[in-house]
Scaffold this motif. Structure first.
Motif, short mmCIF file in Angstrom:
data_model
loop_
_atom_site.label_atom_id
_atom_site.label_comp_id
_atom_site.label_asym_id
_atom_site.label_seq_id
_atom_site.Cartn_x
_atom_site.Cartn_y
_atom_site.Cartn_z
N GLY A 164 0.75 -1.21 -0.08
CA GLY A 164 -0.05 0.18 -0.10
C GLY A 164 0.78 1.45 0.21
N ILE A 165 2.27 1.31 -0.28
CA ILE A 165 3.15 2.32 -0.25
C ILE A 165 2.43 3.27 -1.65
CG2 ILE A 165 5.29 3.26 -0.60
CD1 ILE A 165 5.24 1.78 1.96
N GLY A 166 2.39 4.67 -1.13
CA GLY A 166 1.97 5.63 -2.12
C GLY A 166 3.02 6.38 -2.62
N LEU A 167 4.13 6.37 -1.95
CA LEU A 167 5.29 7.26 -2.41
C LEU A 167 7.02 6.64 -1.87
CD1 LEU A 167 6.87 9.94 -3.02
CD2 LEU A 167 6.36 10.89 -0.61
N ILE A 168 7.59 6.47 -2.85
CA ILE A 168 8.90 5.89 -2.83
C ILE A 168 9.54 7.12 -2.82
CG2 ILE A 168 10.72 4.52 -3.60
CD1 ILE A 168 8.84 2.67 -4.78
N ILE A 169 10.62 7.31 -1.56
CA ILE A 169 11.68 8.39 -1.52
C ILE A 169 13.10 7.81 -1.82
CG2 ILE A 169 12.55 10.35 -0.22
CD1 ILE A 169 9.83 10.40 1.26
N ASN A 170 13.71 8.40 -2.71
CA ASN A 170 15.16 7.87 -2.80
C ASN A 170 16.04 8.92 -2.26
OD1 ASN A 170 17.50 7.09 -3.72
ND2 ASN A 170 17.05 7.11 -5.86
N ASN A 171 16.68 8.33 -1.03
CA ASN A 171 17.64 9.14 -0.37
C ASN A 171 19.07 8.82 -0.85
OD1 ASN A 171 15.55 9.16 2.29
ND2 ASN A 171 16.00 10.77 1.06
N ARG A 172 19.34 8.07 -1.80
CA ARG A 172 20.63 7.72 -2.21
C ARG A 172 20.92 8.24 -3.60
NH1 ARG A 172 22.90 1.55 -2.85
NH2 ARG A 172 24.94 1.97 -2.40
N PRO A 173 22.45 8.97 -3.40
CA PRO A 173 23.11 9.45 -4.60
C PRO A 173 23.26 8.54 -5.81
CG PRO A 173 24.31 10.21 -2.72
CD PRO A 173 23.27 8.89 -2.31
N GLU A 174 22.94 9.04 -6.82
CA GLU A 174 23.41 7.96 -8.13
C GLU A 174 24.61 7.82 -7.88
OE1 GLU A 174 21.26 6.38 -10.18
OE2 GLU A 174 19.64 7.35 -8.83
N ASP A 175 24.92 6.48 -8.71
CA ASP A 175 26.32 6.22 -8.80
C ASP A 175 27.10 5.92 -7.33
OD1 ASP A 175 25.94 5.87 -11.75
OD2 ASP A 175 26.47 8.05 -11.89
N GLU A 176 26.49 5.83 -6.40
CA GLU A 176 27.15 5.58 -4.81
C GLU A 176 28.01 4.35 -5.14
OE1 GLU A 176 26.13 7.05 -0.70
OE2 GLU A 176 24.87 5.31 -1.25
N SER A 177 27.21 3.21 -5.65
CA SER A 177 27.96 1.90 -5.73
C SER A 177 27.59 1.43 -7.03
CB SER A 177 27.50 0.98 -4.50
OG SER A 177 26.57 0.76 -4.63
N ASP A 178 28.51 0.39 -7.51
CA ASP A 178 28.22 -0.28 -8.88
C ASP A 178 26.81 -1.14 -8.81
OD1 ASP A 178 30.40 1.08 -9.85
OD2 ASP A 178 31.65 -0.56 -9.53
N ASP A 179 26.72 -1.57 -7.47
CA ASP A 179 25.38 -2.65 -7.61
C ASP A 179 24.02 -2.08 -7.20
OD1 ASP A 179 25.96 -1.93 -5.07
OD2 ASP A 179 25.93 -3.84 -4.24
N GLN A 180 23.98 -0.48 -7.13
CA GLN A 180 22.64 -0.12 -6.86
C GLN A 180 21.82 -0.05 -8.10
OE1 GLN A 180 24.35 3.83 -5.58
NE2 GLN A 180 22.29 4.49 -6.26
N THR A 181 20.48 -0.20 -7.82
CA THR A 181 19.56 0.02 -8.78
C THR A 181 19.41 1.44 -9.25
OG1 THR A 181 18.54 -2.01 -7.91
CG2 THR A 181 17.12 -0.57 -10.10
N PRO A 182 19.59 2.00 -10.28
CA PRO A 182 19.49 3.62 -10.65
C PRO A 182 18.27 4.05 -10.35
CG PRO A 182 20.47 2.25 -12.60
CD PRO A 182 19.86 1.27 -11.61
N GLY A 183 18.28 5.25 -9.72
CA GLY A 183 17.03 6.07 -9.44
C GLY A 183 16.12 6.09 -10.53
N PRO A 184 16.43 6.37 -11.72
CA PRO A 184 15.24 6.55 -12.73
C PRO A 184 14.56 5.24 -12.96
CG PRO A 184 17.30 7.60 -13.36
CD PRO A 184 17.71 6.95 -12.32
N ASP A 185 15.33 3.94 -12.82
CA ASP A 185 14.55 2.71 -13.04
C ASP A 185 13.58 2.49 -12.00
OD1 ASP A 185 16.49 2.54 -15.06
OD2 ASP A 185 17.35 1.06 -14.34
N ILE A 186 14.13 2.90 -10.85
CA ILE A 186 13.08 2.80 -9.53
C ILE A 186 12.02 3.65 -9.84
CG2 ILE A 186 12.83 3.16 -7.31
CD1 ILE A 186 14.30 0.60 -7.54
N GLU A 187 12.33 5.00 -10.28
CA GLU A 187 11.13 5.82 -10.41
C GLU A 187 10.12 5.47 -11.57
OE1 GLU A 187 10.71 10.54 -11.59
OE2 GLU A 187 12.49 9.69 -12.27
#
Length: 144
Positions: A27-50
């Motif tokens: 039931g989450i209505g909003l996802i807030i990304n507090n992680r800078p892009e390219d902080e690590s090689d294994d993170q899912t990019p913010g635009p993909d999550i968005e």
């Protein structure tokens, strides 16, 4: 994996695209990304999550926080995002969930919530606001 801070807010380590669907099921209505892009090689990019969040009918906002610390602009952006979510639950994520929880704590303090209550809610989710406690106290005092 998602840790409940209060009735409306969850914090989490880095999420994947599959976890966006899990967030929607909760039931989450909003996802807030507090992680800078390219902080690590294994993170899912913010635009993909968005894109996945929007496809699932959820709002998304990025408020990146580096290890340099927090600014009042970020605190106010977090307050605004939480307010815009209305009654919908919110999921905030970063590498470990700590920066998301600390930014939530600062936003709550700026809104005038009791610092002991903020600390207790964060601790209940497994996070320690000790590193920012003095700032939480100051913001709460200014709000009161």
């Amino acid at each position: 994996m998602f840790r409940k801070i209060d009735d409306k807010t969850f914090a989490s380590p880095q999420i994947t695209l599959a976890e966006v669907a899990y967030a929607k099921a909760l039931g989450i209505g909003l996802i807030i990304n507090n992680r800078p892009e390219d902080e690590s090689d294994d993170q899912t990019p913010g635009p993909d999550i968005e894109a996945a969040a929007h496809a699932a009918g959820m709002a998304y906002v990025a408020i990146p926080v580096t290890h340099a610390g927090f600014s009042m602009t970020q605190v106010e952006a977090m307050q605004q995002a939480l307010a815009q979510a209305g009654d919908a639950p919110v999921l905030a994520y970063c590498r470990s969930g700590t920066r998301s929880t600390l930014l939530w704590a600062l936003a709550q303090a700026k809104a005038g919530l009791n610092p002991d209550e903020i600390a207790a809610k964060a601790a209940g989710a497994g996070y320690d606001i000790g590193p920012i406690r003095a700032t939480v106290d100051m913001l709460a005092a200014q709000a009161g």
